[in-house]
Design a protein around this motif. Structure first.
Motif, PDB file in Angstrom:
ATOM      1  N   SER A  26       0.834  -1.197   0.000  1.00  0.00           N
ATOM      2  CA  SER A  26       0.000   0.000   0.000  1.00  0.00           C
ATOM      3  C   SER A  26       0.870   1.248   0.000  1.00  0.00           C
ATOM      4  O   SER A  26       1.909   1.305   0.662  1.00  0.00           O
ATOM      5  N   GLY A  27       0.425   2.262  -0.742  1.00  0.00           N
ATOM      6  CA  GLY A  27       1.166   3.511  -0.794  1.00  0.00           C
ATOM      7  C   GLY A  27       0.662   4.565   0.170  1.00  0.00           C
ATOM      8  O   GLY A  27       1.177   5.693   0.170  1.00  0.00           O
ATOM      9  N   ASP A 187      -4.210   0.312   4.886  1.00  0.00           N
ATOM     10  CA  ASP A 187      -3.502   0.688   6.110  1.00  0.00           C
ATOM     11  C   ASP A 187      -2.670  -0.464   6.667  1.00  0.00           C
ATOM     12  O   ASP A 187      -2.225  -0.438   7.811  1.00  0.00           O
ATOM     13  N   SER A 188      -2.455  -1.501   5.855  1.00  0.00           N
ATOM     14  CA  SER A 188      -1.752  -2.696   6.311  1.00  0.00           C
ATOM     15  C   SER A 188      -0.261  -2.609   6.047  1.00  0.00           C
ATOM     16  O   SER A 188       0.188  -1.988   5.083  1.00  0.00           O
ATOM     17  N   GLN A 189       0.523  -3.246   6.914  1.00  0.00           N
ATOM     18  CA  GLN A 189       1.952  -3.382   6.692  1.00  0.00           C
ATOM     19  C   GLN A 189       2.274  -4.684   5.959  1.00  0.00           C
ATOM     20  O   GLN A 189       3.434  -4.965   5.657  1.00  0.00           O
ATOM     21  N   VAL A 190       1.234  -5.487   5.710  1.00  0.00           N
ATOM     22  CA  VAL A 190       1.398  -6.768   5.022  1.00  0.00           C
ATOM     23  C   VAL A 190       1.425  -6.527   3.513  1.00  0.00           C
ATOM     24  O   VAL A 190       0.714  -5.671   2.991  1.00  0.00           O
ATOM     25  N   CYS A 375      -4.978 -12.625   0.100  1.00  0.00           N
ATOM     26  CA  CYS A 375      -3.980 -11.567   0.277  1.00  0.00           C
ATOM     27  C   CYS A 375      -3.361 -11.552   1.662  1.00  0.00           C
ATOM     28  O   CYS A 375      -2.456 -10.754   1.917  1.00  0.00           O
ATOM     29  N   MET A 376      -3.839 -12.355   2.549  1.00  0.00           N
ATOM     30  CA  MET A 376      -3.345 -12.306   3.923  1.00  0.00           C
ATOM     31  C   MET A 376      -1.942 -12.898   4.007  1.00  0.00           C
ATOM     32  O   MET A 376      -1.606 -13.791   3.280  1.00  0.00           O
TER      33      MET A 376
END
Length: 376
Positions: A26-27, A187-190, A375-376
């Motif tokens: 995510s950007g 908002d994920s760091q994954v 996507c997890m």
């Protein structure tokens, strides 16, 4: 499921056995609403982070010495330090595909100009260069070396075009026209993934028809026929989503647009139906382009939201999970309905609604698949 398994077997037998698997992040934390792909360019390879864009074709990065360049986190690529850098000549087919011969007569060099819907653009010299994507090294890839770049690219080095045109990464390498991506939460760091090749196709997908527009050949259009709330398809005319023979209207699926947009008549019917089924939830003031916001408690039942499409087996629907249609706009529990009216006759399915869904493209068979949460 038998039909789905047969389809996968068919696709696997009609594609090149080449896989490219890369990371997608995510950007949002870097100031853009799009998704970012790390790549390496040149010899020796230099790390560059580019915006993933299914709405355009060309891969380009900013290059030394810039005439007009935006600030970026990565070092700006210096062609003089790469042994694999070669400018594309005027008399090449690659220059033809770029429509870049307009400067050949007086400068004897090919050129490119990439323009985007928000009036951002990049201009420069097309070159053949080595790219590393995931664990795969691609030689002599046609890319743009941007010397005049302006617009909203955040602090990223450039764009990776995955559109339907001839200079797209998907068409430049032998993968049979198959690719997929899975976008993580904004908002994920994954990390999510971009897969090009046979691994892009999986069982369990809902397949819908892909359409083409003579006016916008780089865009991927899907044959949407309606919207639903609370398990009921709304009485919205299918004509609102129709792509005409002249290339007007239609519904684009685009990784580079954040918020989905529908023509005003469709959007208002969609929004009003959602409001009618959430009358017991406290409302909050609108924020920016969102006109429908709520003060949500910790736990609450929400009506479902669905997109309806046409496929070769008839009507199919995609149910959108709440995290893909209500977005947090502050830390106080304010969430907004993540859609907006379109300023034109066409619709766009943006990346918020694509999160945590495996989106698979069969660009040869002209179908697109919505797969399970991988996507997890």
């Amino acid at each position: 499921m038998k039909r789905d398994a047969k389809r996968v077997a068919y696709l696997m037998n009609h594609m090149e056995q080449v896989d490219f698997v890369g990371e997608v992040v995510s950007g949002v934390n870097e100031g853009v609403g799009e998704y970012i792909i790390p790549i390496e360019i040149g010899s020796p390879p230099i790390a560059q982070h580019v915006i993933m864009d299914t709405g355009s074709d060309l891969i380009w990065v900013q290059c030394q010495k810039c005439q007009q360049c935006h600030s970026q986190f990565d070092p700006i690529f210096d062609p003089a330090r790469s042994s694999s850098y070669t400018e594309i000549p005027c008399d090449s087919s690659a220059c033809d595909r770029l429509n870049g011969k307009q400067d050949c007569d007086h400068e004897r060099s090919c050129s490119y100009r990439a323009s985007y819907a928000d009036v951002s653009e990049s201009k420069g010299t097309p070159v053949f260069e080595t790219i590393v994507f995931g664990d795969v090294r691609i030689l002599n890839m046609a890319i743009g070396c941007g010397y005049t770049n302006k617009g909203t690219f955040g602090h990223q080095a450039g764009i990776m075009g995955l559109g339907a045109g001839p200079l797209s990464l998907v068409y430049e390498i032998p993968v049979g026209g198959f690719f997929s991506y899975c976008l993580p939460s904004r908002d994920s760091q994954v990390s999510g993934s971009l897969v090009i090749g046979k691994e892009a196709i999986s069982t369990g997908s809902v397949w819908v028809s892909l359409l083409s527009s003579i006016k916008n050949p780089s865009f991927y259009y899907v044959r949407m026929i309606g919207l639903g709330v609370g398990g009921i398809r709304l009485p919205i005319s299918e004509d609102i989503f129709h792509l005409t023979e002249l290339g007007d209207g239609g519904v684009i699926i685009d990784s580079g647009t954040t918020v989905s947009r529908f023509p005003k008549v469709a959007y208002e019917a969609f929004r009003d139906a959602f409001i009618a089924q959430t009358m017991d939830i406290p409302r909050a003031p609108g924020v920016d382009l969102f006109d429908t916001c709520f003060s949500l408690p910790n736990t609450i039942d929400l009506p479902s939201v669905s997109f309806h499409f046409w496929s070769d087996i008839g009507e199919v629907s995609l149910v959108i999970p709440p995290r893909n249609f209500l977005v947090a706009v502050d830390n106080m529990g304010t969430y907004c309905f993540a859609f907006a009216p379109s300023p034109a006759s066409f619709s766009i399915i943006g990346n918020i609604q694509q999160e945590h869904i495996k989106i698979s493209y069969d660009t040869v068979g002209r179908t697109l698949g919505f797969g399970p949460d991988l996507c997890m």
